[in-house]
Design an enzyme around this catalytic site. Structure first.
Site: not given
Length: 315
Positions: A151, A224
């Site tokens: 992330d 995403h």
């Protein structure tokens, strides 16, 4: 003498292994507002006092205020782009707004530092606020989210981080301030883990093990990463994320606390619109088939100098 640039809060502090996120609402009455205003002058001192006990702990605290609280607490002038959280998406896939006047983003290498500072800050607030959400986040292996992917890979660093997160001449009264948007996501891990790794990579748009972005020829437009990359005049517009996993395995709760900083709410809101509505409409982020946003709030983060000075303001 040259004008001294305001000192920002710890928006661009290094990513740490632990964090506590607290969202609270302001209680009615002038006494509660007066308490919060006075507390603004104490945040930096309390952070220094706790952090001094572990010099290498990288303890920091960022404090932000929502549109719903600014006028009552501080009056004019107000940050130019501060407004209520904007909801996006249909009912079954919604970026929803939830109550919150005050945000605390506390981070450190060790949870005990976060815990101690949160304890001291909340004690100083007394009964002036009601906590509506509190999350203790942790760093998961090599910077991975709870769903197993790295992330924050595209975070800006150094001067670029400051450029994309700190207000400049566009709102001189609040220069070195920032905007921060938070959402708490819960993940359906059983459904997510039922996917093949290849299918998961298509949802995210990156490889799972090596964290390499998929080639444009094979990356789905609904992934995403495809929907959260923004460009303006041929240049990529970035935000600074410091997302944290959280969870309670015994309760079957697995989540990600999303927190994004930017010098304007606009790029983060555009990302949310792309994700929840789609680009074009209907081509939404397929990660939302496995992830549900259960909170949402937008806050203004004044510079450290303005935060201290707010103690003298009146609503």
């Amino acid at each position: 003498m040259p004008e001294i640039t305001p000192e920002p809060q710890a928006v661009c502090s290094p990513i740490t292994r632990s964090a506590i996120f607290i969202v609270a609402t302001l209680k009615p009455g002038p006494e509660a507002a007066e308490c919060v205003r006075g507390w603004c002058a104490d945040v930096a001192g309390l952070t220094r006092s706790v952090g001094k006990r572990v010099p290498g702990g990288n303890l920091s605290c960022v404090c932000g205020f929502a549109d719903s609280a600014w006028d009552r607490l501080f009056g004019d002038p107000r940050p130019a782009a501060l407004h209520p959280f904007r909801e996006f998406g249909p009912e079954q896939r919604r970026a929803l707004a939830t109550p919150g006047d005050l945000l605390l983003h506390i981070r450190a290498e060790h949870m005990d530092l976060c815990f101690e500072l949160a304890t001291q800050l909340m004690a100083a607030l007394g009964g002036a606020v009601t906590v509506v959400d509190e999350v203790q986040g942790f760093r998961y292996f090599d910077m991975r989210s709870i769903i197993g992917f790295v992330d924050g890979t595209e975070n800006p660093v150094g001067r670029k981080a400051e450029h994309f997160t700190l207000i400049g001449a566009e709102d001189p009264a609040f220069s070195a301030g920032s905007y921060v948007l938070v959402q708490k996501y819960l993940h359906n891990m059983q459904a997510w883990n039922a996917l093949t790794v290849e299918a998961q990579e298509g949802v995210i748009g990156r490889t799972k093990l090596s964290d390499i972005e998929l080639d444009e020829s094979v990356k789905p437009s609904s992934s995403h990463s495809a929907l959260t990359v923004l460009e303006e005049d041929g240049e990529e517009v970035k935000i600074l994320r410091d997302n944290m996993p959280f969870g309670r395995p015994g309760a079957g709760e697995f989540g990600t606390y999303f927190i994004g900083y930017a010098r304007s709410p606009e790029p983060i809101e555009q990302m949310l619109e792309n994700m929840f509505v789609g680009k074009p409409a209907g081509n939404y982020d397929r990660l939302l088939d496995f992830s549900t946003a259960v909170t949402g709030g937008l806050f203004f983060v004044p510079s450290a100098d303005v935060l201290e000075a707010l103690a003298e303001r009146t609503g």
